[in-house]
Design a protein around this motif. Structure first.
Motif, short mmCIF file in Angstrom:
data_model
loop_
_atom_site.label_atom_id
_atom_site.label_comp_id
_atom_site.label_asym_id
_atom_site.label_seq_id
_atom_site.Cartn_x
_atom_site.Cartn_y
_atom_site.Cartn_z
N UNK A 32 0.84 -1.19 0.00
CA UNK A 32 0.00 0.00 0.00
C UNK A 32 0.88 1.25 0.00
N UNK A 33 0.44 2.27 -0.69
CA UNK A 33 1.08 3.57 -0.61
C UNK A 33 0.17 4.46 0.23
N UNK A 34 0.70 4.98 1.33
CA UNK A 34 -0.08 5.76 2.27
C UNK A 34 0.32 7.24 2.20
N UNK A 35 -0.65 8.11 2.47
CA UNK A 35 -0.33 9.52 2.53
C UNK A 35 -1.11 10.17 3.68
N UNK A 36 -0.54 11.29 4.13
CA UNK A 36 -1.19 12.09 5.17
C UNK A 36 -0.86 13.54 4.90
N UNK A 37 -1.83 14.41 5.12
CA UNK A 37 -1.60 15.84 4.94
C UNK A 37 -0.70 16.33 6.07
N UNK A 38 0.24 17.22 5.73
CA UNK A 38 1.22 17.66 6.71
C UNK A 38 1.11 19.16 6.92
N UNK A 39 1.27 19.55 8.20
CA UNK A 39 1.34 20.96 8.56
C UNK A 39 2.41 21.07 9.64
N UNK A 40 3.59 21.57 9.27
CA UNK A 40 4.71 21.58 10.20
C UNK A 40 5.14 20.16 10.49
N UNK A 41 5.12 19.78 11.79
CA UNK A 41 5.49 18.42 12.17
C UNK A 41 4.27 17.55 12.42
N UNK A 42 3.09 18.09 12.27
CA UNK A 42 1.88 17.30 12.51
C UNK A 42 1.31 16.80 11.19
N UNK A 43 0.71 15.64 11.24
CA UNK A 43 0.11 15.04 10.05
C UNK A 43 -1.33 14.65 10.34
N UNK A 44 -2.13 14.69 9.29
CA UNK A 44 -3.50 14.24 9.41
C UNK A 44 -3.56 12.72 9.39
N UNK A 45 -4.72 12.12 9.33
CA UNK A 45 -4.81 10.66 9.31
C UNK A 45 -4.20 10.09 8.04
N UNK A 46 -3.57 8.92 8.18
CA UNK A 46 -2.99 8.24 7.03
C UNK A 46 -4.10 7.54 6.25
N UNK A 47 -3.99 7.61 4.92
CA UNK A 47 -4.98 6.97 4.06
C UNK A 47 -4.27 6.29 2.89
N UNK A 48 -4.88 5.23 2.40
CA UNK A 48 -4.34 4.53 1.24
C UNK A 48 -4.65 5.35 0.00
N UNK A 49 -3.61 5.65 -0.78
CA UNK A 49 -3.82 6.44 -2.00
C UNK A 49 -3.35 5.72 -3.25
#
Length: 293
Positions: A254-271
């Motif tokens: 799976x390739x996962x991604x999460x939106x990033x803001x500084x050092x924090x990330x949103x939930x990981x999702x399969x993309x």
């Protein structure tokens, strides 16, 4: 930190769009193929790319000296392998284009995210195109071989997820050398001339921790002889040459991604998905050579 900035540029600079798979099919070579070794080299770089990213995420979440050292070591290996691959590509262009064509096939088989594993190596070729009076490759041909090179857009972090499928490509045997060290503790009663020999061996490093006891006299066949007790350690190294059997698999993740803001990330999702061609030990091995020192 230089290494941290290097990987941050790779991780945070990915394109926002994430495709399920590349548009170019690359099935993978079996061990009997003439480009199998080149394939192994390329996927070694790809594997270290994902390792660098994975360790970066771990360091950013819970930094420890051990984790940071592992991360920096992975960066060093990835940069070194990338530089070697880029120089190898340049050198091959003096003879033929087949090497670049193989690497292009692998590159185009990936989604836009995974393709960035090739960027440091391709940067060496791209620099030659723009700086040499007679470049080894035209800019147009480079763009044809490696479409999308250099394009990135911040906003997301990516990492490799769980395994979802695999395909056996064959088996290969790899030769490895291993050193085995054995230590003996020795205690002997010796004549004085043997003490001199042992002293020479200790000076030369053949034996260690030589300890010579007090002299005393023994009768050997009616002849009085001076002797003493000695102890020492004998260290012997044995080197084995072993052929190990590996299973060659094309493994999809799976390739996962999460939106990033500084050092924090949103939930990981399969993309989407990505893949590697891995050599995995089967446990079968044969010792084909042995030498002792």
């Amino acid at each position: 930190m230089h290494k941290r900035s290097f990987v941050l540029a790779l991780v945070a600079g990915f394109v926002v769009g994430c495709m399920a798979s590349g548009t170019w099919a690359f099935d993978g070579y079996g061990p009997e193929h003439k480009h199998f070794r080149l394939q192994t080299r390329v996927f070694g770089v790809v594997g270290h790319f994902w390792r660098v990213n994975d360790l970066f995420f771990k360091v950013s979440q819970s930094p420890t000296p051990e984790m940071e050292a592992a991360y920096l070591k992975a960066c060093e290996i990835y940069e070194k392998q990338s530089a070697e691959l880029g120089k190898f590509m340049l050198a091959s262009l003096d003879r033929e284009y087949e090497t670049v064509e193989v690497i292009s096939d692998i590159y185009r088989s990936f989604d836009p995210i995974s393709r960035q594993a090739f960027y440091p190596a391709l940067g060496i070729v791209k620099t030659a195109i723009t700086t040499e009076l007679k470049p080894p490759l035209t800019a147009e041909k480079f763009a044809e071989y490696f479409p999308g090179y250099g394009y990135a857009e911040p906003g997301y972090k990516y990492r490799k997820g769980r395994e979802i499928d695999r395909e056996l490509k064959g088996y290969t045997w790899q030769s490895e050398e291993q050193s085995i060290t054995t230590t003996w503790n020795v205690e002997l009663v010796v004549t004085l001339d043997i003490v001199q020999i042992l002293t020479g061996l200790a000076t030369g490093g053949a034996i260690k921790d030589l300890n010579v006891g007090p002299q005393y006299q023994v009768n050997m066949n009616g002849t009085p002889t001076l002797v003493c007790k000695v102890t020492f350690t004998r260290v012997k190294a044995i080197t084995t040459k072993t052929n190990r059997k590996f299973e060659v698999n094309k493994v999809w993740f799976e390739l996962l991604r999460a939106k990033v803001s500084g050092w924090s990330t949103g939930p990981w999702e399969v993309c989407g998905k990505t893949y590697e061609i891995l050599h995995e030990p089967t446990g079968e091995e044969v010792v084909t050579g042995i030498s002792a020192q």
